[in-house]
Design a protein around this motif. Structure first.
Motif, short mmCIF file in Angstrom:
data_model
loop_
_atom_site.label_atom_id
_atom_site.label_comp_id
_atom_site.label_asym_id
_atom_site.label_seq_id
_atom_site.Cartn_x
_atom_site.Cartn_y
_atom_site.Cartn_z
N THR A 59 0.90 -1.16 0.01
CA THR A 59 0.06 0.12 0.01
C THR A 59 0.92 1.33 0.01
OG1 THR A 59 -0.33 -0.17 2.39
CG2 THR A 59 -2.09 -1.13 0.99
N THR A 60 2.07 1.25 0.65
CA THR A 60 2.74 2.36 0.68
C THR A 60 3.85 2.57 -0.17
OG1 THR A 60 4.37 1.40 2.45
CG2 THR A 60 2.48 2.67 3.18
N GLY A 61 4.54 1.02 -0.83
CA GLY A 61 5.59 0.92 -1.67
C GLY A 61 6.76 1.31 -1.17
N ARG A 62 6.88 0.89 0.27
CA ARG A 62 8.23 1.30 1.01
C ARG A 62 8.62 -0.31 1.40
NH1 ARG A 62 6.47 4.83 6.14
NH2 ARG A 62 8.98 4.70 6.23
N GLY A 63 9.85 -0.11 1.52
CA GLY A 63 10.78 -1.22 1.70
C GLY A 63 10.56 -1.52 3.34
N VAL A 64 10.34 -2.78 3.79
CA VAL A 64 10.27 -3.17 5.04
C VAL A 64 11.07 -4.41 5.54
CG1 VAL A 64 8.03 -2.03 5.43
CG2 VAL A 64 7.98 -4.48 4.76
N VAL A 65 11.37 -4.66 6.65
CA VAL A 65 12.13 -5.75 7.25
C VAL A 65 11.79 -6.25 8.50
CG1 VAL A 65 14.11 -4.47 8.26
CG2 VAL A 65 14.40 -6.76 7.54
N TYR A 66 11.33 -7.37 8.82
CA TYR A 66 10.91 -8.06 10.10
C TYR A 66 11.87 -8.97 10.65
CZ TYR A 66 6.09 -6.98 8.39
OH TYR A 66 4.98 -6.34 8.05
N ARG A 67 11.89 -9.04 12.02
CA ARG A 67 12.98 -9.75 12.66
C ARG A 67 12.35 -10.82 13.63
NH1 ARG A 67 14.63 -6.80 16.29
NH2 ARG A 67 13.40 -4.94 15.93
N THR A 68 12.90 -12.00 13.79
CA THR A 68 12.49 -12.82 14.62
C THR A 68 13.77 -13.55 15.53
OG1 THR A 68 11.48 -15.18 15.04
CG2 THR A 68 12.90 -14.87 13.08
N THR A 69 13.32 -13.67 16.84
CA THR A 69 14.55 -14.55 17.62
C THR A 69 14.30 -15.59 18.12
OG1 THR A 69 13.67 -13.20 19.32
CG2 THR A 69 15.46 -12.24 18.27
N ASP A 70 13.02 -16.29 17.51
CA ASP A 70 12.49 -17.52 17.90
C ASP A 70 12.22 -18.49 16.86
OD1 ASP A 70 10.43 -16.52 16.81
OD2 ASP A 70 9.08 -16.35 19.18
N GLY A 71 13.28 -18.42 15.66
CA GLY A 71 12.97 -19.28 14.55
C GLY A 71 11.91 -19.18 13.82
N GLY A 72 11.35 -17.88 13.76
CA GLY A 72 10.11 -17.61 12.89
C GLY A 72 8.81 -17.65 13.60
N ALA A 73 8.67 -18.31 14.97
CA ALA A 73 7.36 -18.20 15.52
C ALA A 73 6.77 -17.07 15.69
CB ALA A 73 7.80 -18.92 16.94
N LEU B 168 12.39 0.95 5.61
CA LEU B 168 13.79 1.13 5.25
C LEU B 168 13.75 2.27 4.07
CD1 LEU B 168 14.55 -2.52 4.36
CD2 LEU B 168 15.32 -1.50 6.31
N PRO B 169 14.92 2.93 4.05
CA PRO B 169 15.11 3.99 2.96
C PRO B 169 15.43 3.38 1.67
CG PRO B 169 17.10 3.69 4.46
CD PRO B 169 16.06 2.92 4.89
N ILE B 170 14.54 2.38 0.99
CA ILE B 170 14.66 1.47 -0.08
C ILE B 170 13.29 1.13 -0.50
CG2 ILE B 170 14.83 -0.45 1.15
CD1 ILE B 170 17.25 -1.17 -0.82
N THR B 171 13.01 1.19 -1.77
CA THR B 171 11.90 0.64 -2.22
C THR B 171 11.60 -0.75 -2.50
OG1 THR B 171 11.67 2.88 -3.56
CG2 THR B 171 10.16 1.22 -4.11
N LEU B 172 12.58 -1.39 -3.03
CA LEU B 172 12.76 -2.76 -3.17
C LEU B 172 14.02 -3.49 -2.84
CD1 LEU B 172 10.82 -4.88 -4.90
CD2 LEU B 172 12.53 -4.32 -7.13
N PRO B 173 13.77 -3.92 -1.54
CA PRO B 173 15.00 -4.80 -0.83
C PRO B 173 15.03 -6.04 -1.68
CG PRO B 173 13.34 -4.56 0.52
CD PRO B 173 12.63 -3.99 -0.74
N ASN B 174 16.30 -6.48 -2.39
CA ASN B 174 16.34 -7.59 -3.15
C ASN B 174 17.04 -8.79 -2.47
OD1 ASN B 174 15.15 -6.74 -5.53
ND2 ASN B 174 16.86 -5.55 -6.07
N ASP B 175 17.81 -8.42 -1.67
CA ASP B 175 18.66 -9.64 -0.91
C ASP B 175 19.04 -9.13 0.46
OD1 ASP B 175 20.17 -11.80 -0.69
OD2 ASP B 175 21.87 -10.86 -1.26
#
Length: 625
Positions: A479-493, A501-508
């Motif tokens: 909806t916003t066209g903004r790059g985002v990152v999520y974090r987990t510390t329990d194996g993805g639970a 992020l100051p980026i539109t399309l995070p590839n890697d």
């Protein structure tokens, strides 16, 4: 495009070439062309031949073996002309003209005086030659490019032609009489060596890509939508023939006034034995674009095409065999352990090498879906994911790939395996009413994949885990066209709130450890974190191309690859990034570093580049994502 022809005085005029300025077989950056990519021209004189495009290949045994004669080059070469065993010229993008006087060992740039893409080259002797190319602004008007030399290319001077068209091919009978053809049916003729050029059409608006005269009276032209035209009076009049194909034709070659061959897109291979009255199609055995024909004599012929493809016939075209092929399909990912490598990409393509990329063998994937990511635990075991929920696994080095049940039709873009049993796959559910990303998880090596988390309003691009617990997932908020990152510390639970992020399309996403990592993406953007992804700081890349993959040899030394052949290098952890290569006509999508002195990159047209750094000494651990 690369166009072959014989000079009527009997000189076999076929060529060799290359692509940086000047060029040797080695490259200062350490990166060299290994396989795949575009081949636009091929030429043979006896058993010696050259195939050129994104690189140059040379053979001295009739194509039984081919050697790379060029490193990474920002110029794409379209045509070659070989005068004899020592002297040859090549032309390509950016006004590139190269010459060799030692059989292709060293290529030196000749000043063309233009930045136009040059499409074809022809010499009538060691001194007099012509080059044609794209239309550019000249004197306030767009005109086709025609260059002429009378001193072997030491100086090239423009010739005037009143044609707002790009010229793609030409042929000369002698030092006076010549023709050139190009876009929208453009046809040019000279009877005075180019002092004056007359411009007309051949009764078609199709782009014309190739022209060949086997003798002064009989000439042939080929072009898009299966167009073939013939003259029997030295070009005074032309007649369009019916080929019954609608594909773009890229090259045409007449052995005499009756037997003619033409090649084109999607493996098109046609011939006539009656001067073009009827055309027969042969099965070329490929769907790659075929770009160029070369005949050494009436029996031996070669074809060059996309994906580094080279076909050979020893029976006058009656049958064709593959001398060199990399499938012509784009590669998206490469992984390896030591000299054992896997690469994968479009239409279910899986390639395997056990000698560090010196040779590759296709493996049967059992799918036609685009394959996007590979996780490798040993030379025997690996997992591959792709579109429409495709997950494949092997435990025998790829002899058998088994499809695993993902339970989804989502396009999967990333796979990570922390062990032989524990792994994750991430993708985007594209179906109407869905529009979310899904994270799949397995605890039994993929016998069962179950949804572990969903991310509404997100197009996931990559996932990275360090060990069993710490993970990062990056993508685009739709909806916003903004790059985002999520974090987990329990194996993805469970996953954190998104970090924007100051980026539109995070590839890697690459995490060196639980704290230090990088993200690369669109418009040359590089981000770095030193706190586990809580905050991300930009690093200056110096380019604006799309960056696809990053790999780090150590905390300090790393590489990035991306579109238009971009290769970046850092020796200080990304404080500064140096541009090693840029401006190619292929895109790089996958990157793997084996150690401190070996690496590989893959991309469009099945191109494979190899990196050889300093001599083996200190081996630094590879950070496997």
């Amino acid at each position: 495009m690369g166009y072959k022809r014989y000079l009527l005085v009997g000189v076999l005029a076929l060529a060799v070439l290359v692509g940086t300025l000047p060029v040797r077989a080695d490259s200062p950056s350490g990166w060299t062309w290994l396989a795949g990519g575009y081949l636009g021209d091929i030429t043979f004189c006896g058993d010696t031949g050259f195939a050129v495009g994104d690189t140059i290949l040379r053979t001295t045994d009739g194509g039984a073996t081919w050697q790379v004669r060029d490193g990474v080059t920002p110029a794409r070469l379209h045509a070659v002309y070989q005068l004899d065993a020592a002297r040859a010229w090549a032309v390509g993008t950016g006004g590139t003209i190269l010459q060799t006087t030692d059989g292709g060992e060293v290529w030196a740039a000749q000043a063309s005086g233009t930045t136009a893409t040059l499409r074809d080259i022809f010499f009538v002797d060691a001194q007099r030659g012509w080059v044609v190319g794209d239309a550019i602004l000249q004197g306030g008007a767009r005109r086709a490019t025609i260059l002429h030399t009378v001193d072997g290319g030491i100086t090239w001077l423009p010739q005037h032609v009143e044609a707002d068209a790009s010229l793609w091919a030409m042929a000369f009978l002698d030092e006076a009489h010549g023709w050139a053809v190009g876009t929208t049916g453009t046809f040019c003729y000279t009877a005075d060596g180019g002092e004056t050029w007359r411009v007309g059409t051949l009764g078609t608006n199709e782009d014309l890509t190739a022209i060949h005269f086997p003798d002064p009276l009989h000439g042939w032209v080929a072009g898009w939508n299966g167009v073939v035209l013939r003259t029997r009076n030295g070009g005074l009049s032309w007649h369009e023939l019916v080929t019954n194909v609608g594909k773009p034709l890229q090259d045409i070659y007449a052995l005499d006034d009756a037997q003619v061959w033409t090649v084109g897109y999607d493996g098109t291979l046609l011939y006539t034995m009656d001067g073009g009255e009827t055309w027969l199609a042969l099965d070329s055995g490929t769907v790659s674009h075929l770009n160029a024909l070369a005949w050494a004599d009436t029996a031996k012929a070669w074809i060059a095409g996309s994906g580094g493809l080279i076909l050979h016939s020893a029976s006058g075209g009656g049958s064709w065999e593959t001398q060199r092929s990399w499938m012509g399909r784009g590669l998206a990912a490469i992984v390896g352990i030591g000299a054992h490598l896997w690469a994968t990409g479009e239409a279910g393509l899986i390639l395997r090498s056990d000698d560090g990329g010196a040779s590759w063998q296709p493996q049967i994937s059992g799918t036609n879906q685009r394959l996007t990511s590979i996780a490798m635990l040993s030379p025997e075991s690996a997992w591959i994911v792709g579109l429409y929920g495709t997950i494949l696994s092997t435990s025998d080095g790829g002899a058998i790939w088994t499809e695993q049940t993902s339970g989804t039709l989502a396009h999967l873009y990333a796979v990570q395996m922390a062990s032989a049993t524990m792994g994750w796959a991430a993708g985007y559910d594209w179906r109407p009413g869905a529009g979310y990303s899904v994270l799949l998880h397995t605890t039994d090596g993929g016998s069962e994949w179950l949804p572990q988390a969903t991310f509404p309003d997100m197009l996931v691009r990559d996932v990275a885990f360090r060990g069993m617990q710490a993970g990062w997932l990056a993508g685009v908020e739709l909806t916003t066209g903004r790059g985002v990152v999520y974090r987990t510390t329990d194996g993805g639970a469970t996953w954190s709130a998104p970090t924007y992020l100051p980026i539109t399309l995070p590839n890697d996403v690459l995490m060196r450890d639980a704290q230090r990592g990088w993200i690369v993406g669109d418009a040359g953007r590089i981000l770095a974190t030193a706190d586990g992804g809580i905050t991300w700081q930009p690093q200056l890349s110096g380019v604006n191309e799309n960056l696809a993959r990053i790999a780090m040899q150590s905390d300090s030394i790393g590489w990035i690859v991306g579109s238009r052949g971009v290769i970046l290098h850092t020796a200080d952890g990304g404080v500064t990034w140096a541009v090693v290569a840029r401006g190619a006509l292929y895109d790089l999508a996958g990157l793997h570093l084996a150690d401190s002195w070996r690496g590989w990159a893959v991309g469009s047209d099945s191109i494979v580049l190899a990196w050889r750094g300093a001599s083996p000494g200190v081996f630094l651990p590879l950070v496997c994502k």
